[in-house]
Every structure is written in C-alpha cells, then in structure tokens.
Design a protein around this motif. Structure first.
Motif, PDB file in Angstrom:
ATOM      1  N   ASP A   1      58.583   3.025  17.804  1.00 25.67           N
ATOM      2  CA  ASP A   1      57.888   3.258  19.122  1.00 25.67           C
ATOM      3  C   ASP A   1      58.541   2.394  20.085  1.00 25.67           C
ATOM      4  O   ASP A   1      58.401   2.523  21.348  1.00 25.67           O
ATOM      5  CB  ASP A   1      56.433   3.054  18.918  1.00 25.67           C
ATOM      6  N   ALA A   2      58.924   0.931  19.734  1.00 27.29           N
ATOM      7  CA  ALA A   2      59.241   0.022  20.851  1.00 27.29           C
ATOM      8  C   ALA A   2      60.938  -0.166  20.655  1.00 27.29           C
ATOM      9  O   ALA A   2      61.370  -1.113  21.350  1.00 27.29           O
ATOM     10  CB  ALA A   2      58.861  -1.387  20.296  1.00 27.29           C
TER      11      ALA A   2
ATOM     12  N   THR B   1      66.330  -6.370  11.615  1.00 27.86           N
ATOM     13  CA  THR B   1      66.388  -6.400   9.992  1.00 27.86           C
ATOM     14  C   THR B   1      66.108  -7.717   9.496  1.00 27.86           C
ATOM     15  O   THR B   1      66.377  -7.800   8.160  1.00 27.86           O
ATOM     16  CB  THR B   1      67.632  -5.764   9.645  1.00 27.86           C
ATOM     17  N   THR B   2      65.736  -8.697  10.271  1.00 27.84           N
ATOM     18  CA  THR B   2      65.581  -9.956   9.476  1.00 27.84           C
ATOM     19  C   THR B   2      64.301 -10.120   8.927  1.00 27.84           C
ATOM     20  O   THR B   2      64.104 -10.594   7.812  1.00 27.84           O
ATOM     21  CB  THR B   2      65.451 -11.106  10.517  1.00 27.84           C
ATOM     22  N   GLY B   3      63.301  -9.389   9.359  1.00 31.62           N
ATOM     23  CA  GLY B   3      62.051  -9.271   8.901  1.00 31.62           C
ATOM     24  C   GLY B   3      61.571  -7.975   8.266  1.00 31.62           C
ATOM     25  O   GLY B   3      62.431  -7.019   8.713  1.00 31.62           O
TER      26      GLY B   3
ATOM     27  N   ASP C   1      57.408  -0.110  10.684  1.00 30.52           N
ATOM     28  CA  ASP C   1      56.941   1.143  10.189  1.00 30.52           C
ATOM     29  C   ASP C   1      56.840   1.458   8.673  1.00 30.52           C
ATOM     30  O   ASP C   1      56.301   2.507   8.508  1.00 30.52           O
ATOM     31  CB  ASP C   1      58.334   2.055  10.966  1.00 30.52           C
ATOM     32  N   LYS C   2      57.501   0.436   7.858  1.00 32.40           N
ATOM     33  CA  LYS C   2      57.358   0.807   6.748  1.00 32.40           C
ATOM     34  C   LYS C   2      56.343   0.238   5.887  1.00 32.40           C
ATOM     35  O   LYS C   2      55.491   0.555   5.172  1.00 32.40           O
ATOM     36  CB  LYS C   2      58.697   0.577   5.985  1.00 32.40           C
TER      37      LYS C   2
ATOM     38  N   VAL D   1      51.078   2.487  16.211  1.00 28.01           N
ATOM     39  CA  VAL D   1      52.337   3.128  16.144  1.00 28.01           C
ATOM     40  C   VAL D   1      53.008   3.117  14.839  1.00 28.01           C
ATOM     41  O   VAL D   1      54.012   3.691  14.780  1.00 28.01           O
ATOM     42  CB  VAL D   1      52.959   2.627  17.528  1.00 28.01           C
ATOM     43  N   ALA D   2      52.702   2.074  14.222  1.00 29.83           N
ATOM     44  CA  ALA D   2      53.782   1.847  13.058  1.00 29.83           C
ATOM     45  C   ALA D   2      53.785   3.036  12.133  1.00 29.83           C
ATOM     46  O   ALA D   2      52.734   3.572  11.593  1.00 29.83           O
ATOM     47  CB  ALA D   2      53.245   0.600  12.439  1.00 29.83           C
TER      48      ALA D   2
END
Ligand code: CUA
Length: 347
Positions: A279-280, A285-287, A291-292, A344-345
C-alpha cells in the motif's frame, strides 16, 4: 637486428609520443567537458563548483594521459627483444634536472589548484543577509528538518520533507543521533557529513524551483540506500503557506489518529527503508515483509513491535530496527500508524 641500440633512434618515437599524447589529451578533455556529470544546477553555488570541476578535468586529464602514454611508450620501446635475455641495461645515474622539473611542476600545480578550490569554497561559504536556518538531523534511516521559530513565542516547525523558498539563502546545521550520515542534495552540489556529537554546516541559495532528492551519502547501515527524502524549492509565498500549515494542529502536535496521514508517516519515519508494504509502495527487505507478517496480529501486538522491536525479532532478520519510535512519534502518530498497518497490510 640493426647496429643501432634502441636509444639512438628515439627522436621520431618521442615526437610520435607527444603527438599521440596531445590528441588523446584533447579527446579526453573534450569528452570530460561534454559528459553531464551532475544533475541540473539548483543553487547559486553550483555554477562555481561545476566550473571548478571543469578546470580540474582540463588540468588532470593531460596528466593522466601523459603518464599512460609514457608507460606504454616505454614498454614498447625498451622491451626485451629475442636474444637480449642475457643483456643488462645501460647504467643510469639519475638526472637531476629532470627530477627537479618533475617535482616542481606537480608541486606548483597542486598549490595552484588547492588555492583555487579554497577560494571557491570560502566564496561559497560567505555569510549572506537574511539567511534562514534549517536544522537537519540524520538518524537510521531518515532525515528530519527543523525550522526554528523566527519570532518570539513562535513554535519550531519540524518536517520529514525539506521545503526551501527560492532565491533565499539558507544555512543547514547538520547533526546525527546515531551513526555518521551525509546530507546531500546533488542539485545543490554541497554535501556534508552528519556526525554524532558535532554540528556541521553549509550554505546554499536555491535558485530553481522543483523537487530534488535528499540523499544520505555515507554508508550508515542496512537502510542506507533508502535514506532518501525530498527537497522542495518553492516560491517564498508557497513556503510561508507551507510553514503556516505545518504549525496547524493537524500533525504531530495535537492531531488525532484520524487526521494524521499515516501513509506518508510510514515513509517519513523511514519504515519504507527496511520493510515491504504494498500500500505504501515500500519494498525494503532488511526487515520482515509487513504484508506477510502483520495480517493476523492485533493492534496491540503491532504497536508493541514498533515501540519495542527488540522484544520480538522475526526469525531470519537482524535485530536492527531503531528502538526509539515510541519517542520519535507522538502517541497519536503511533496510533495512526498502527491503525493504518492493521488496515492495509496484506491487502
Ligand atoms: Cu544515513 Cu546512509
């Protein structure tokens, strides 16, 4: 093989060497000046800096070419030929005149170029009348800009986006709360490290309206490449209007969770630097991928993960999330962010 040693027939090769060097230098300088090394000039300082850069190209390209040509020429001319394996070269005793020349000329060039660069820098750093002050704070992995109150009793304005009035001189006071960052807007040309414990400064006068990237130019951790925000150069009237709007109670100070724009808060707080959230339009990919991992979590759990990230670290990810979001964000902002994430996640 002729009777000649390689040395006696040198005159023509040396002339050739100079001809090759001159042509290569001319091509190199031409190319160096033609290439657009930098984005469009956005400050009154950029012109002097770009001229300095061009002069350095003109002076240094021939030196590079000269050294390269002499090395190649020497390899070609003095190389060992078949049958010379046992021969020793002619004895050399140094050449005082040559040594004086090759020491003096570079030394002089260095002094001249450094003096010129020094003059350009001090000119640019001259104090200007009517300067506005902006405090820039770097922190893994976001920039914060603060405009001190200009009148008595006024409130300072803080923002995640840099706004500057066109043609008004500005001086940045740059600090860091954690590690070394580097505050850079390429269009302004100037750049300085943000060092914990000291305040570094520089001046620019933006002279072209537009939106430019604010870049961190010092490797500062896993989110370094995402430590990017925007500088907006706008008319003085638009700047005043923007600043006024910032002091209205719709943001960090006093805004409630309903009126806070949590999507921009997500970006301006630096979350997008490390996390993925469709959504943003965030793809860090560090954290963990929000969404998952967020769907199924309660608001309280999400809030705890933001305020106390070290308490529960997702397996497979480093424990590097800043631990001060609970103080960096107002309680209302934190709530707005949590509400936004629950909505949104994973969608
Ligand atoms: Cu901050 Cu790189």
């Amino acid at each position: 093989m002729t009777e000649e040693t390689p040395r006696s027939g040198l005159r023509a090769p040396i002339a050739q060497m100079f001809a090759v060097g001159a042509v290569a230098s001319a091509l190199g300088i031409g190319l160096g000046l033609l290439i657009d090394w930098w984005p469009k000039q956005g400050s009154t300082q950029s012109k002097d800096i770009d001229t300095l850069y061009d002069v350095l190209i003109i002076v240094t390209v021939p030196i590079f070419v000269m050294v390269t040509v002499i090395v190649l020429f020497s390899c070609l001319t003095f190389r060992m030929r078949p049958g010379e394996e046992e021969l020793d070269g002619p004895p050399t005793h140094g050449n005082t005149r040559l040594e004086v020349i090759w020491t003096t000329i570079p030394a002089l060039m260095l002094v001249i170029m450094c003096s010129y660069a020094y003059v350009v820098l001090t000119d640019i750093e001259d104090a200007k009348a009517g300067e506005i002050r902006v405090n820039v704070t770097g922190q893994q992995f976001t920039w914060k800009f603060e405009y001190p109150a200009t009148e008595k009793g006024g409130k300072p304005v803080t923002s995640a986006e840099l706004y500057l009035p066109k043609d008004k001189p500005v001086r940045f006071y740059v600090e860091s709360l954690d590690v070394i960052h580097d505050f850079w807007v390429p269009q302004f040309r100037m750049k300085v490290d943000a060092v914990p414990g000291i305040t570094t400064k520089y001046r620019i006068t933006p002279e072209r309206s537009g939106k430019y990237p604010v870049v961190c130019a010092e490797l500062c951790g896993p989110g370094h490449s995402f430590m990017r925000q925007s500088a907006h150069v706008v008319s003085p009237a638009a700047f005043a209007a923007w600043k006024k709007k910032q002091t209205m109670p719709n943001r960090a100070t006093g805004g409630d969770a309903e009126t806070i724009d949590a999507k921009s808060l997500f970006a301006s707080s630096g979350c997008n630097g490390c996390h993925t959230l469709a959504d943003a339009q965030a793809s860090g990919t560090t954290g963990p991928d929000l969404d998952k991992v967020l769907p199924g979590q309660s608001a309280a759990e999400i809030k705890a993960s933001i305020a106390m990230p070290a308490a529960k670290v997702t397996a497979g990810f480093p424990n590097v999330m800043p631990t001060d979001y609970a103080t960096r964000l107002s309680p209302e902002e934190l709530d707005a962010l949590v509400k936004y994430l629950t909505e949104v996640a994973g969608k």
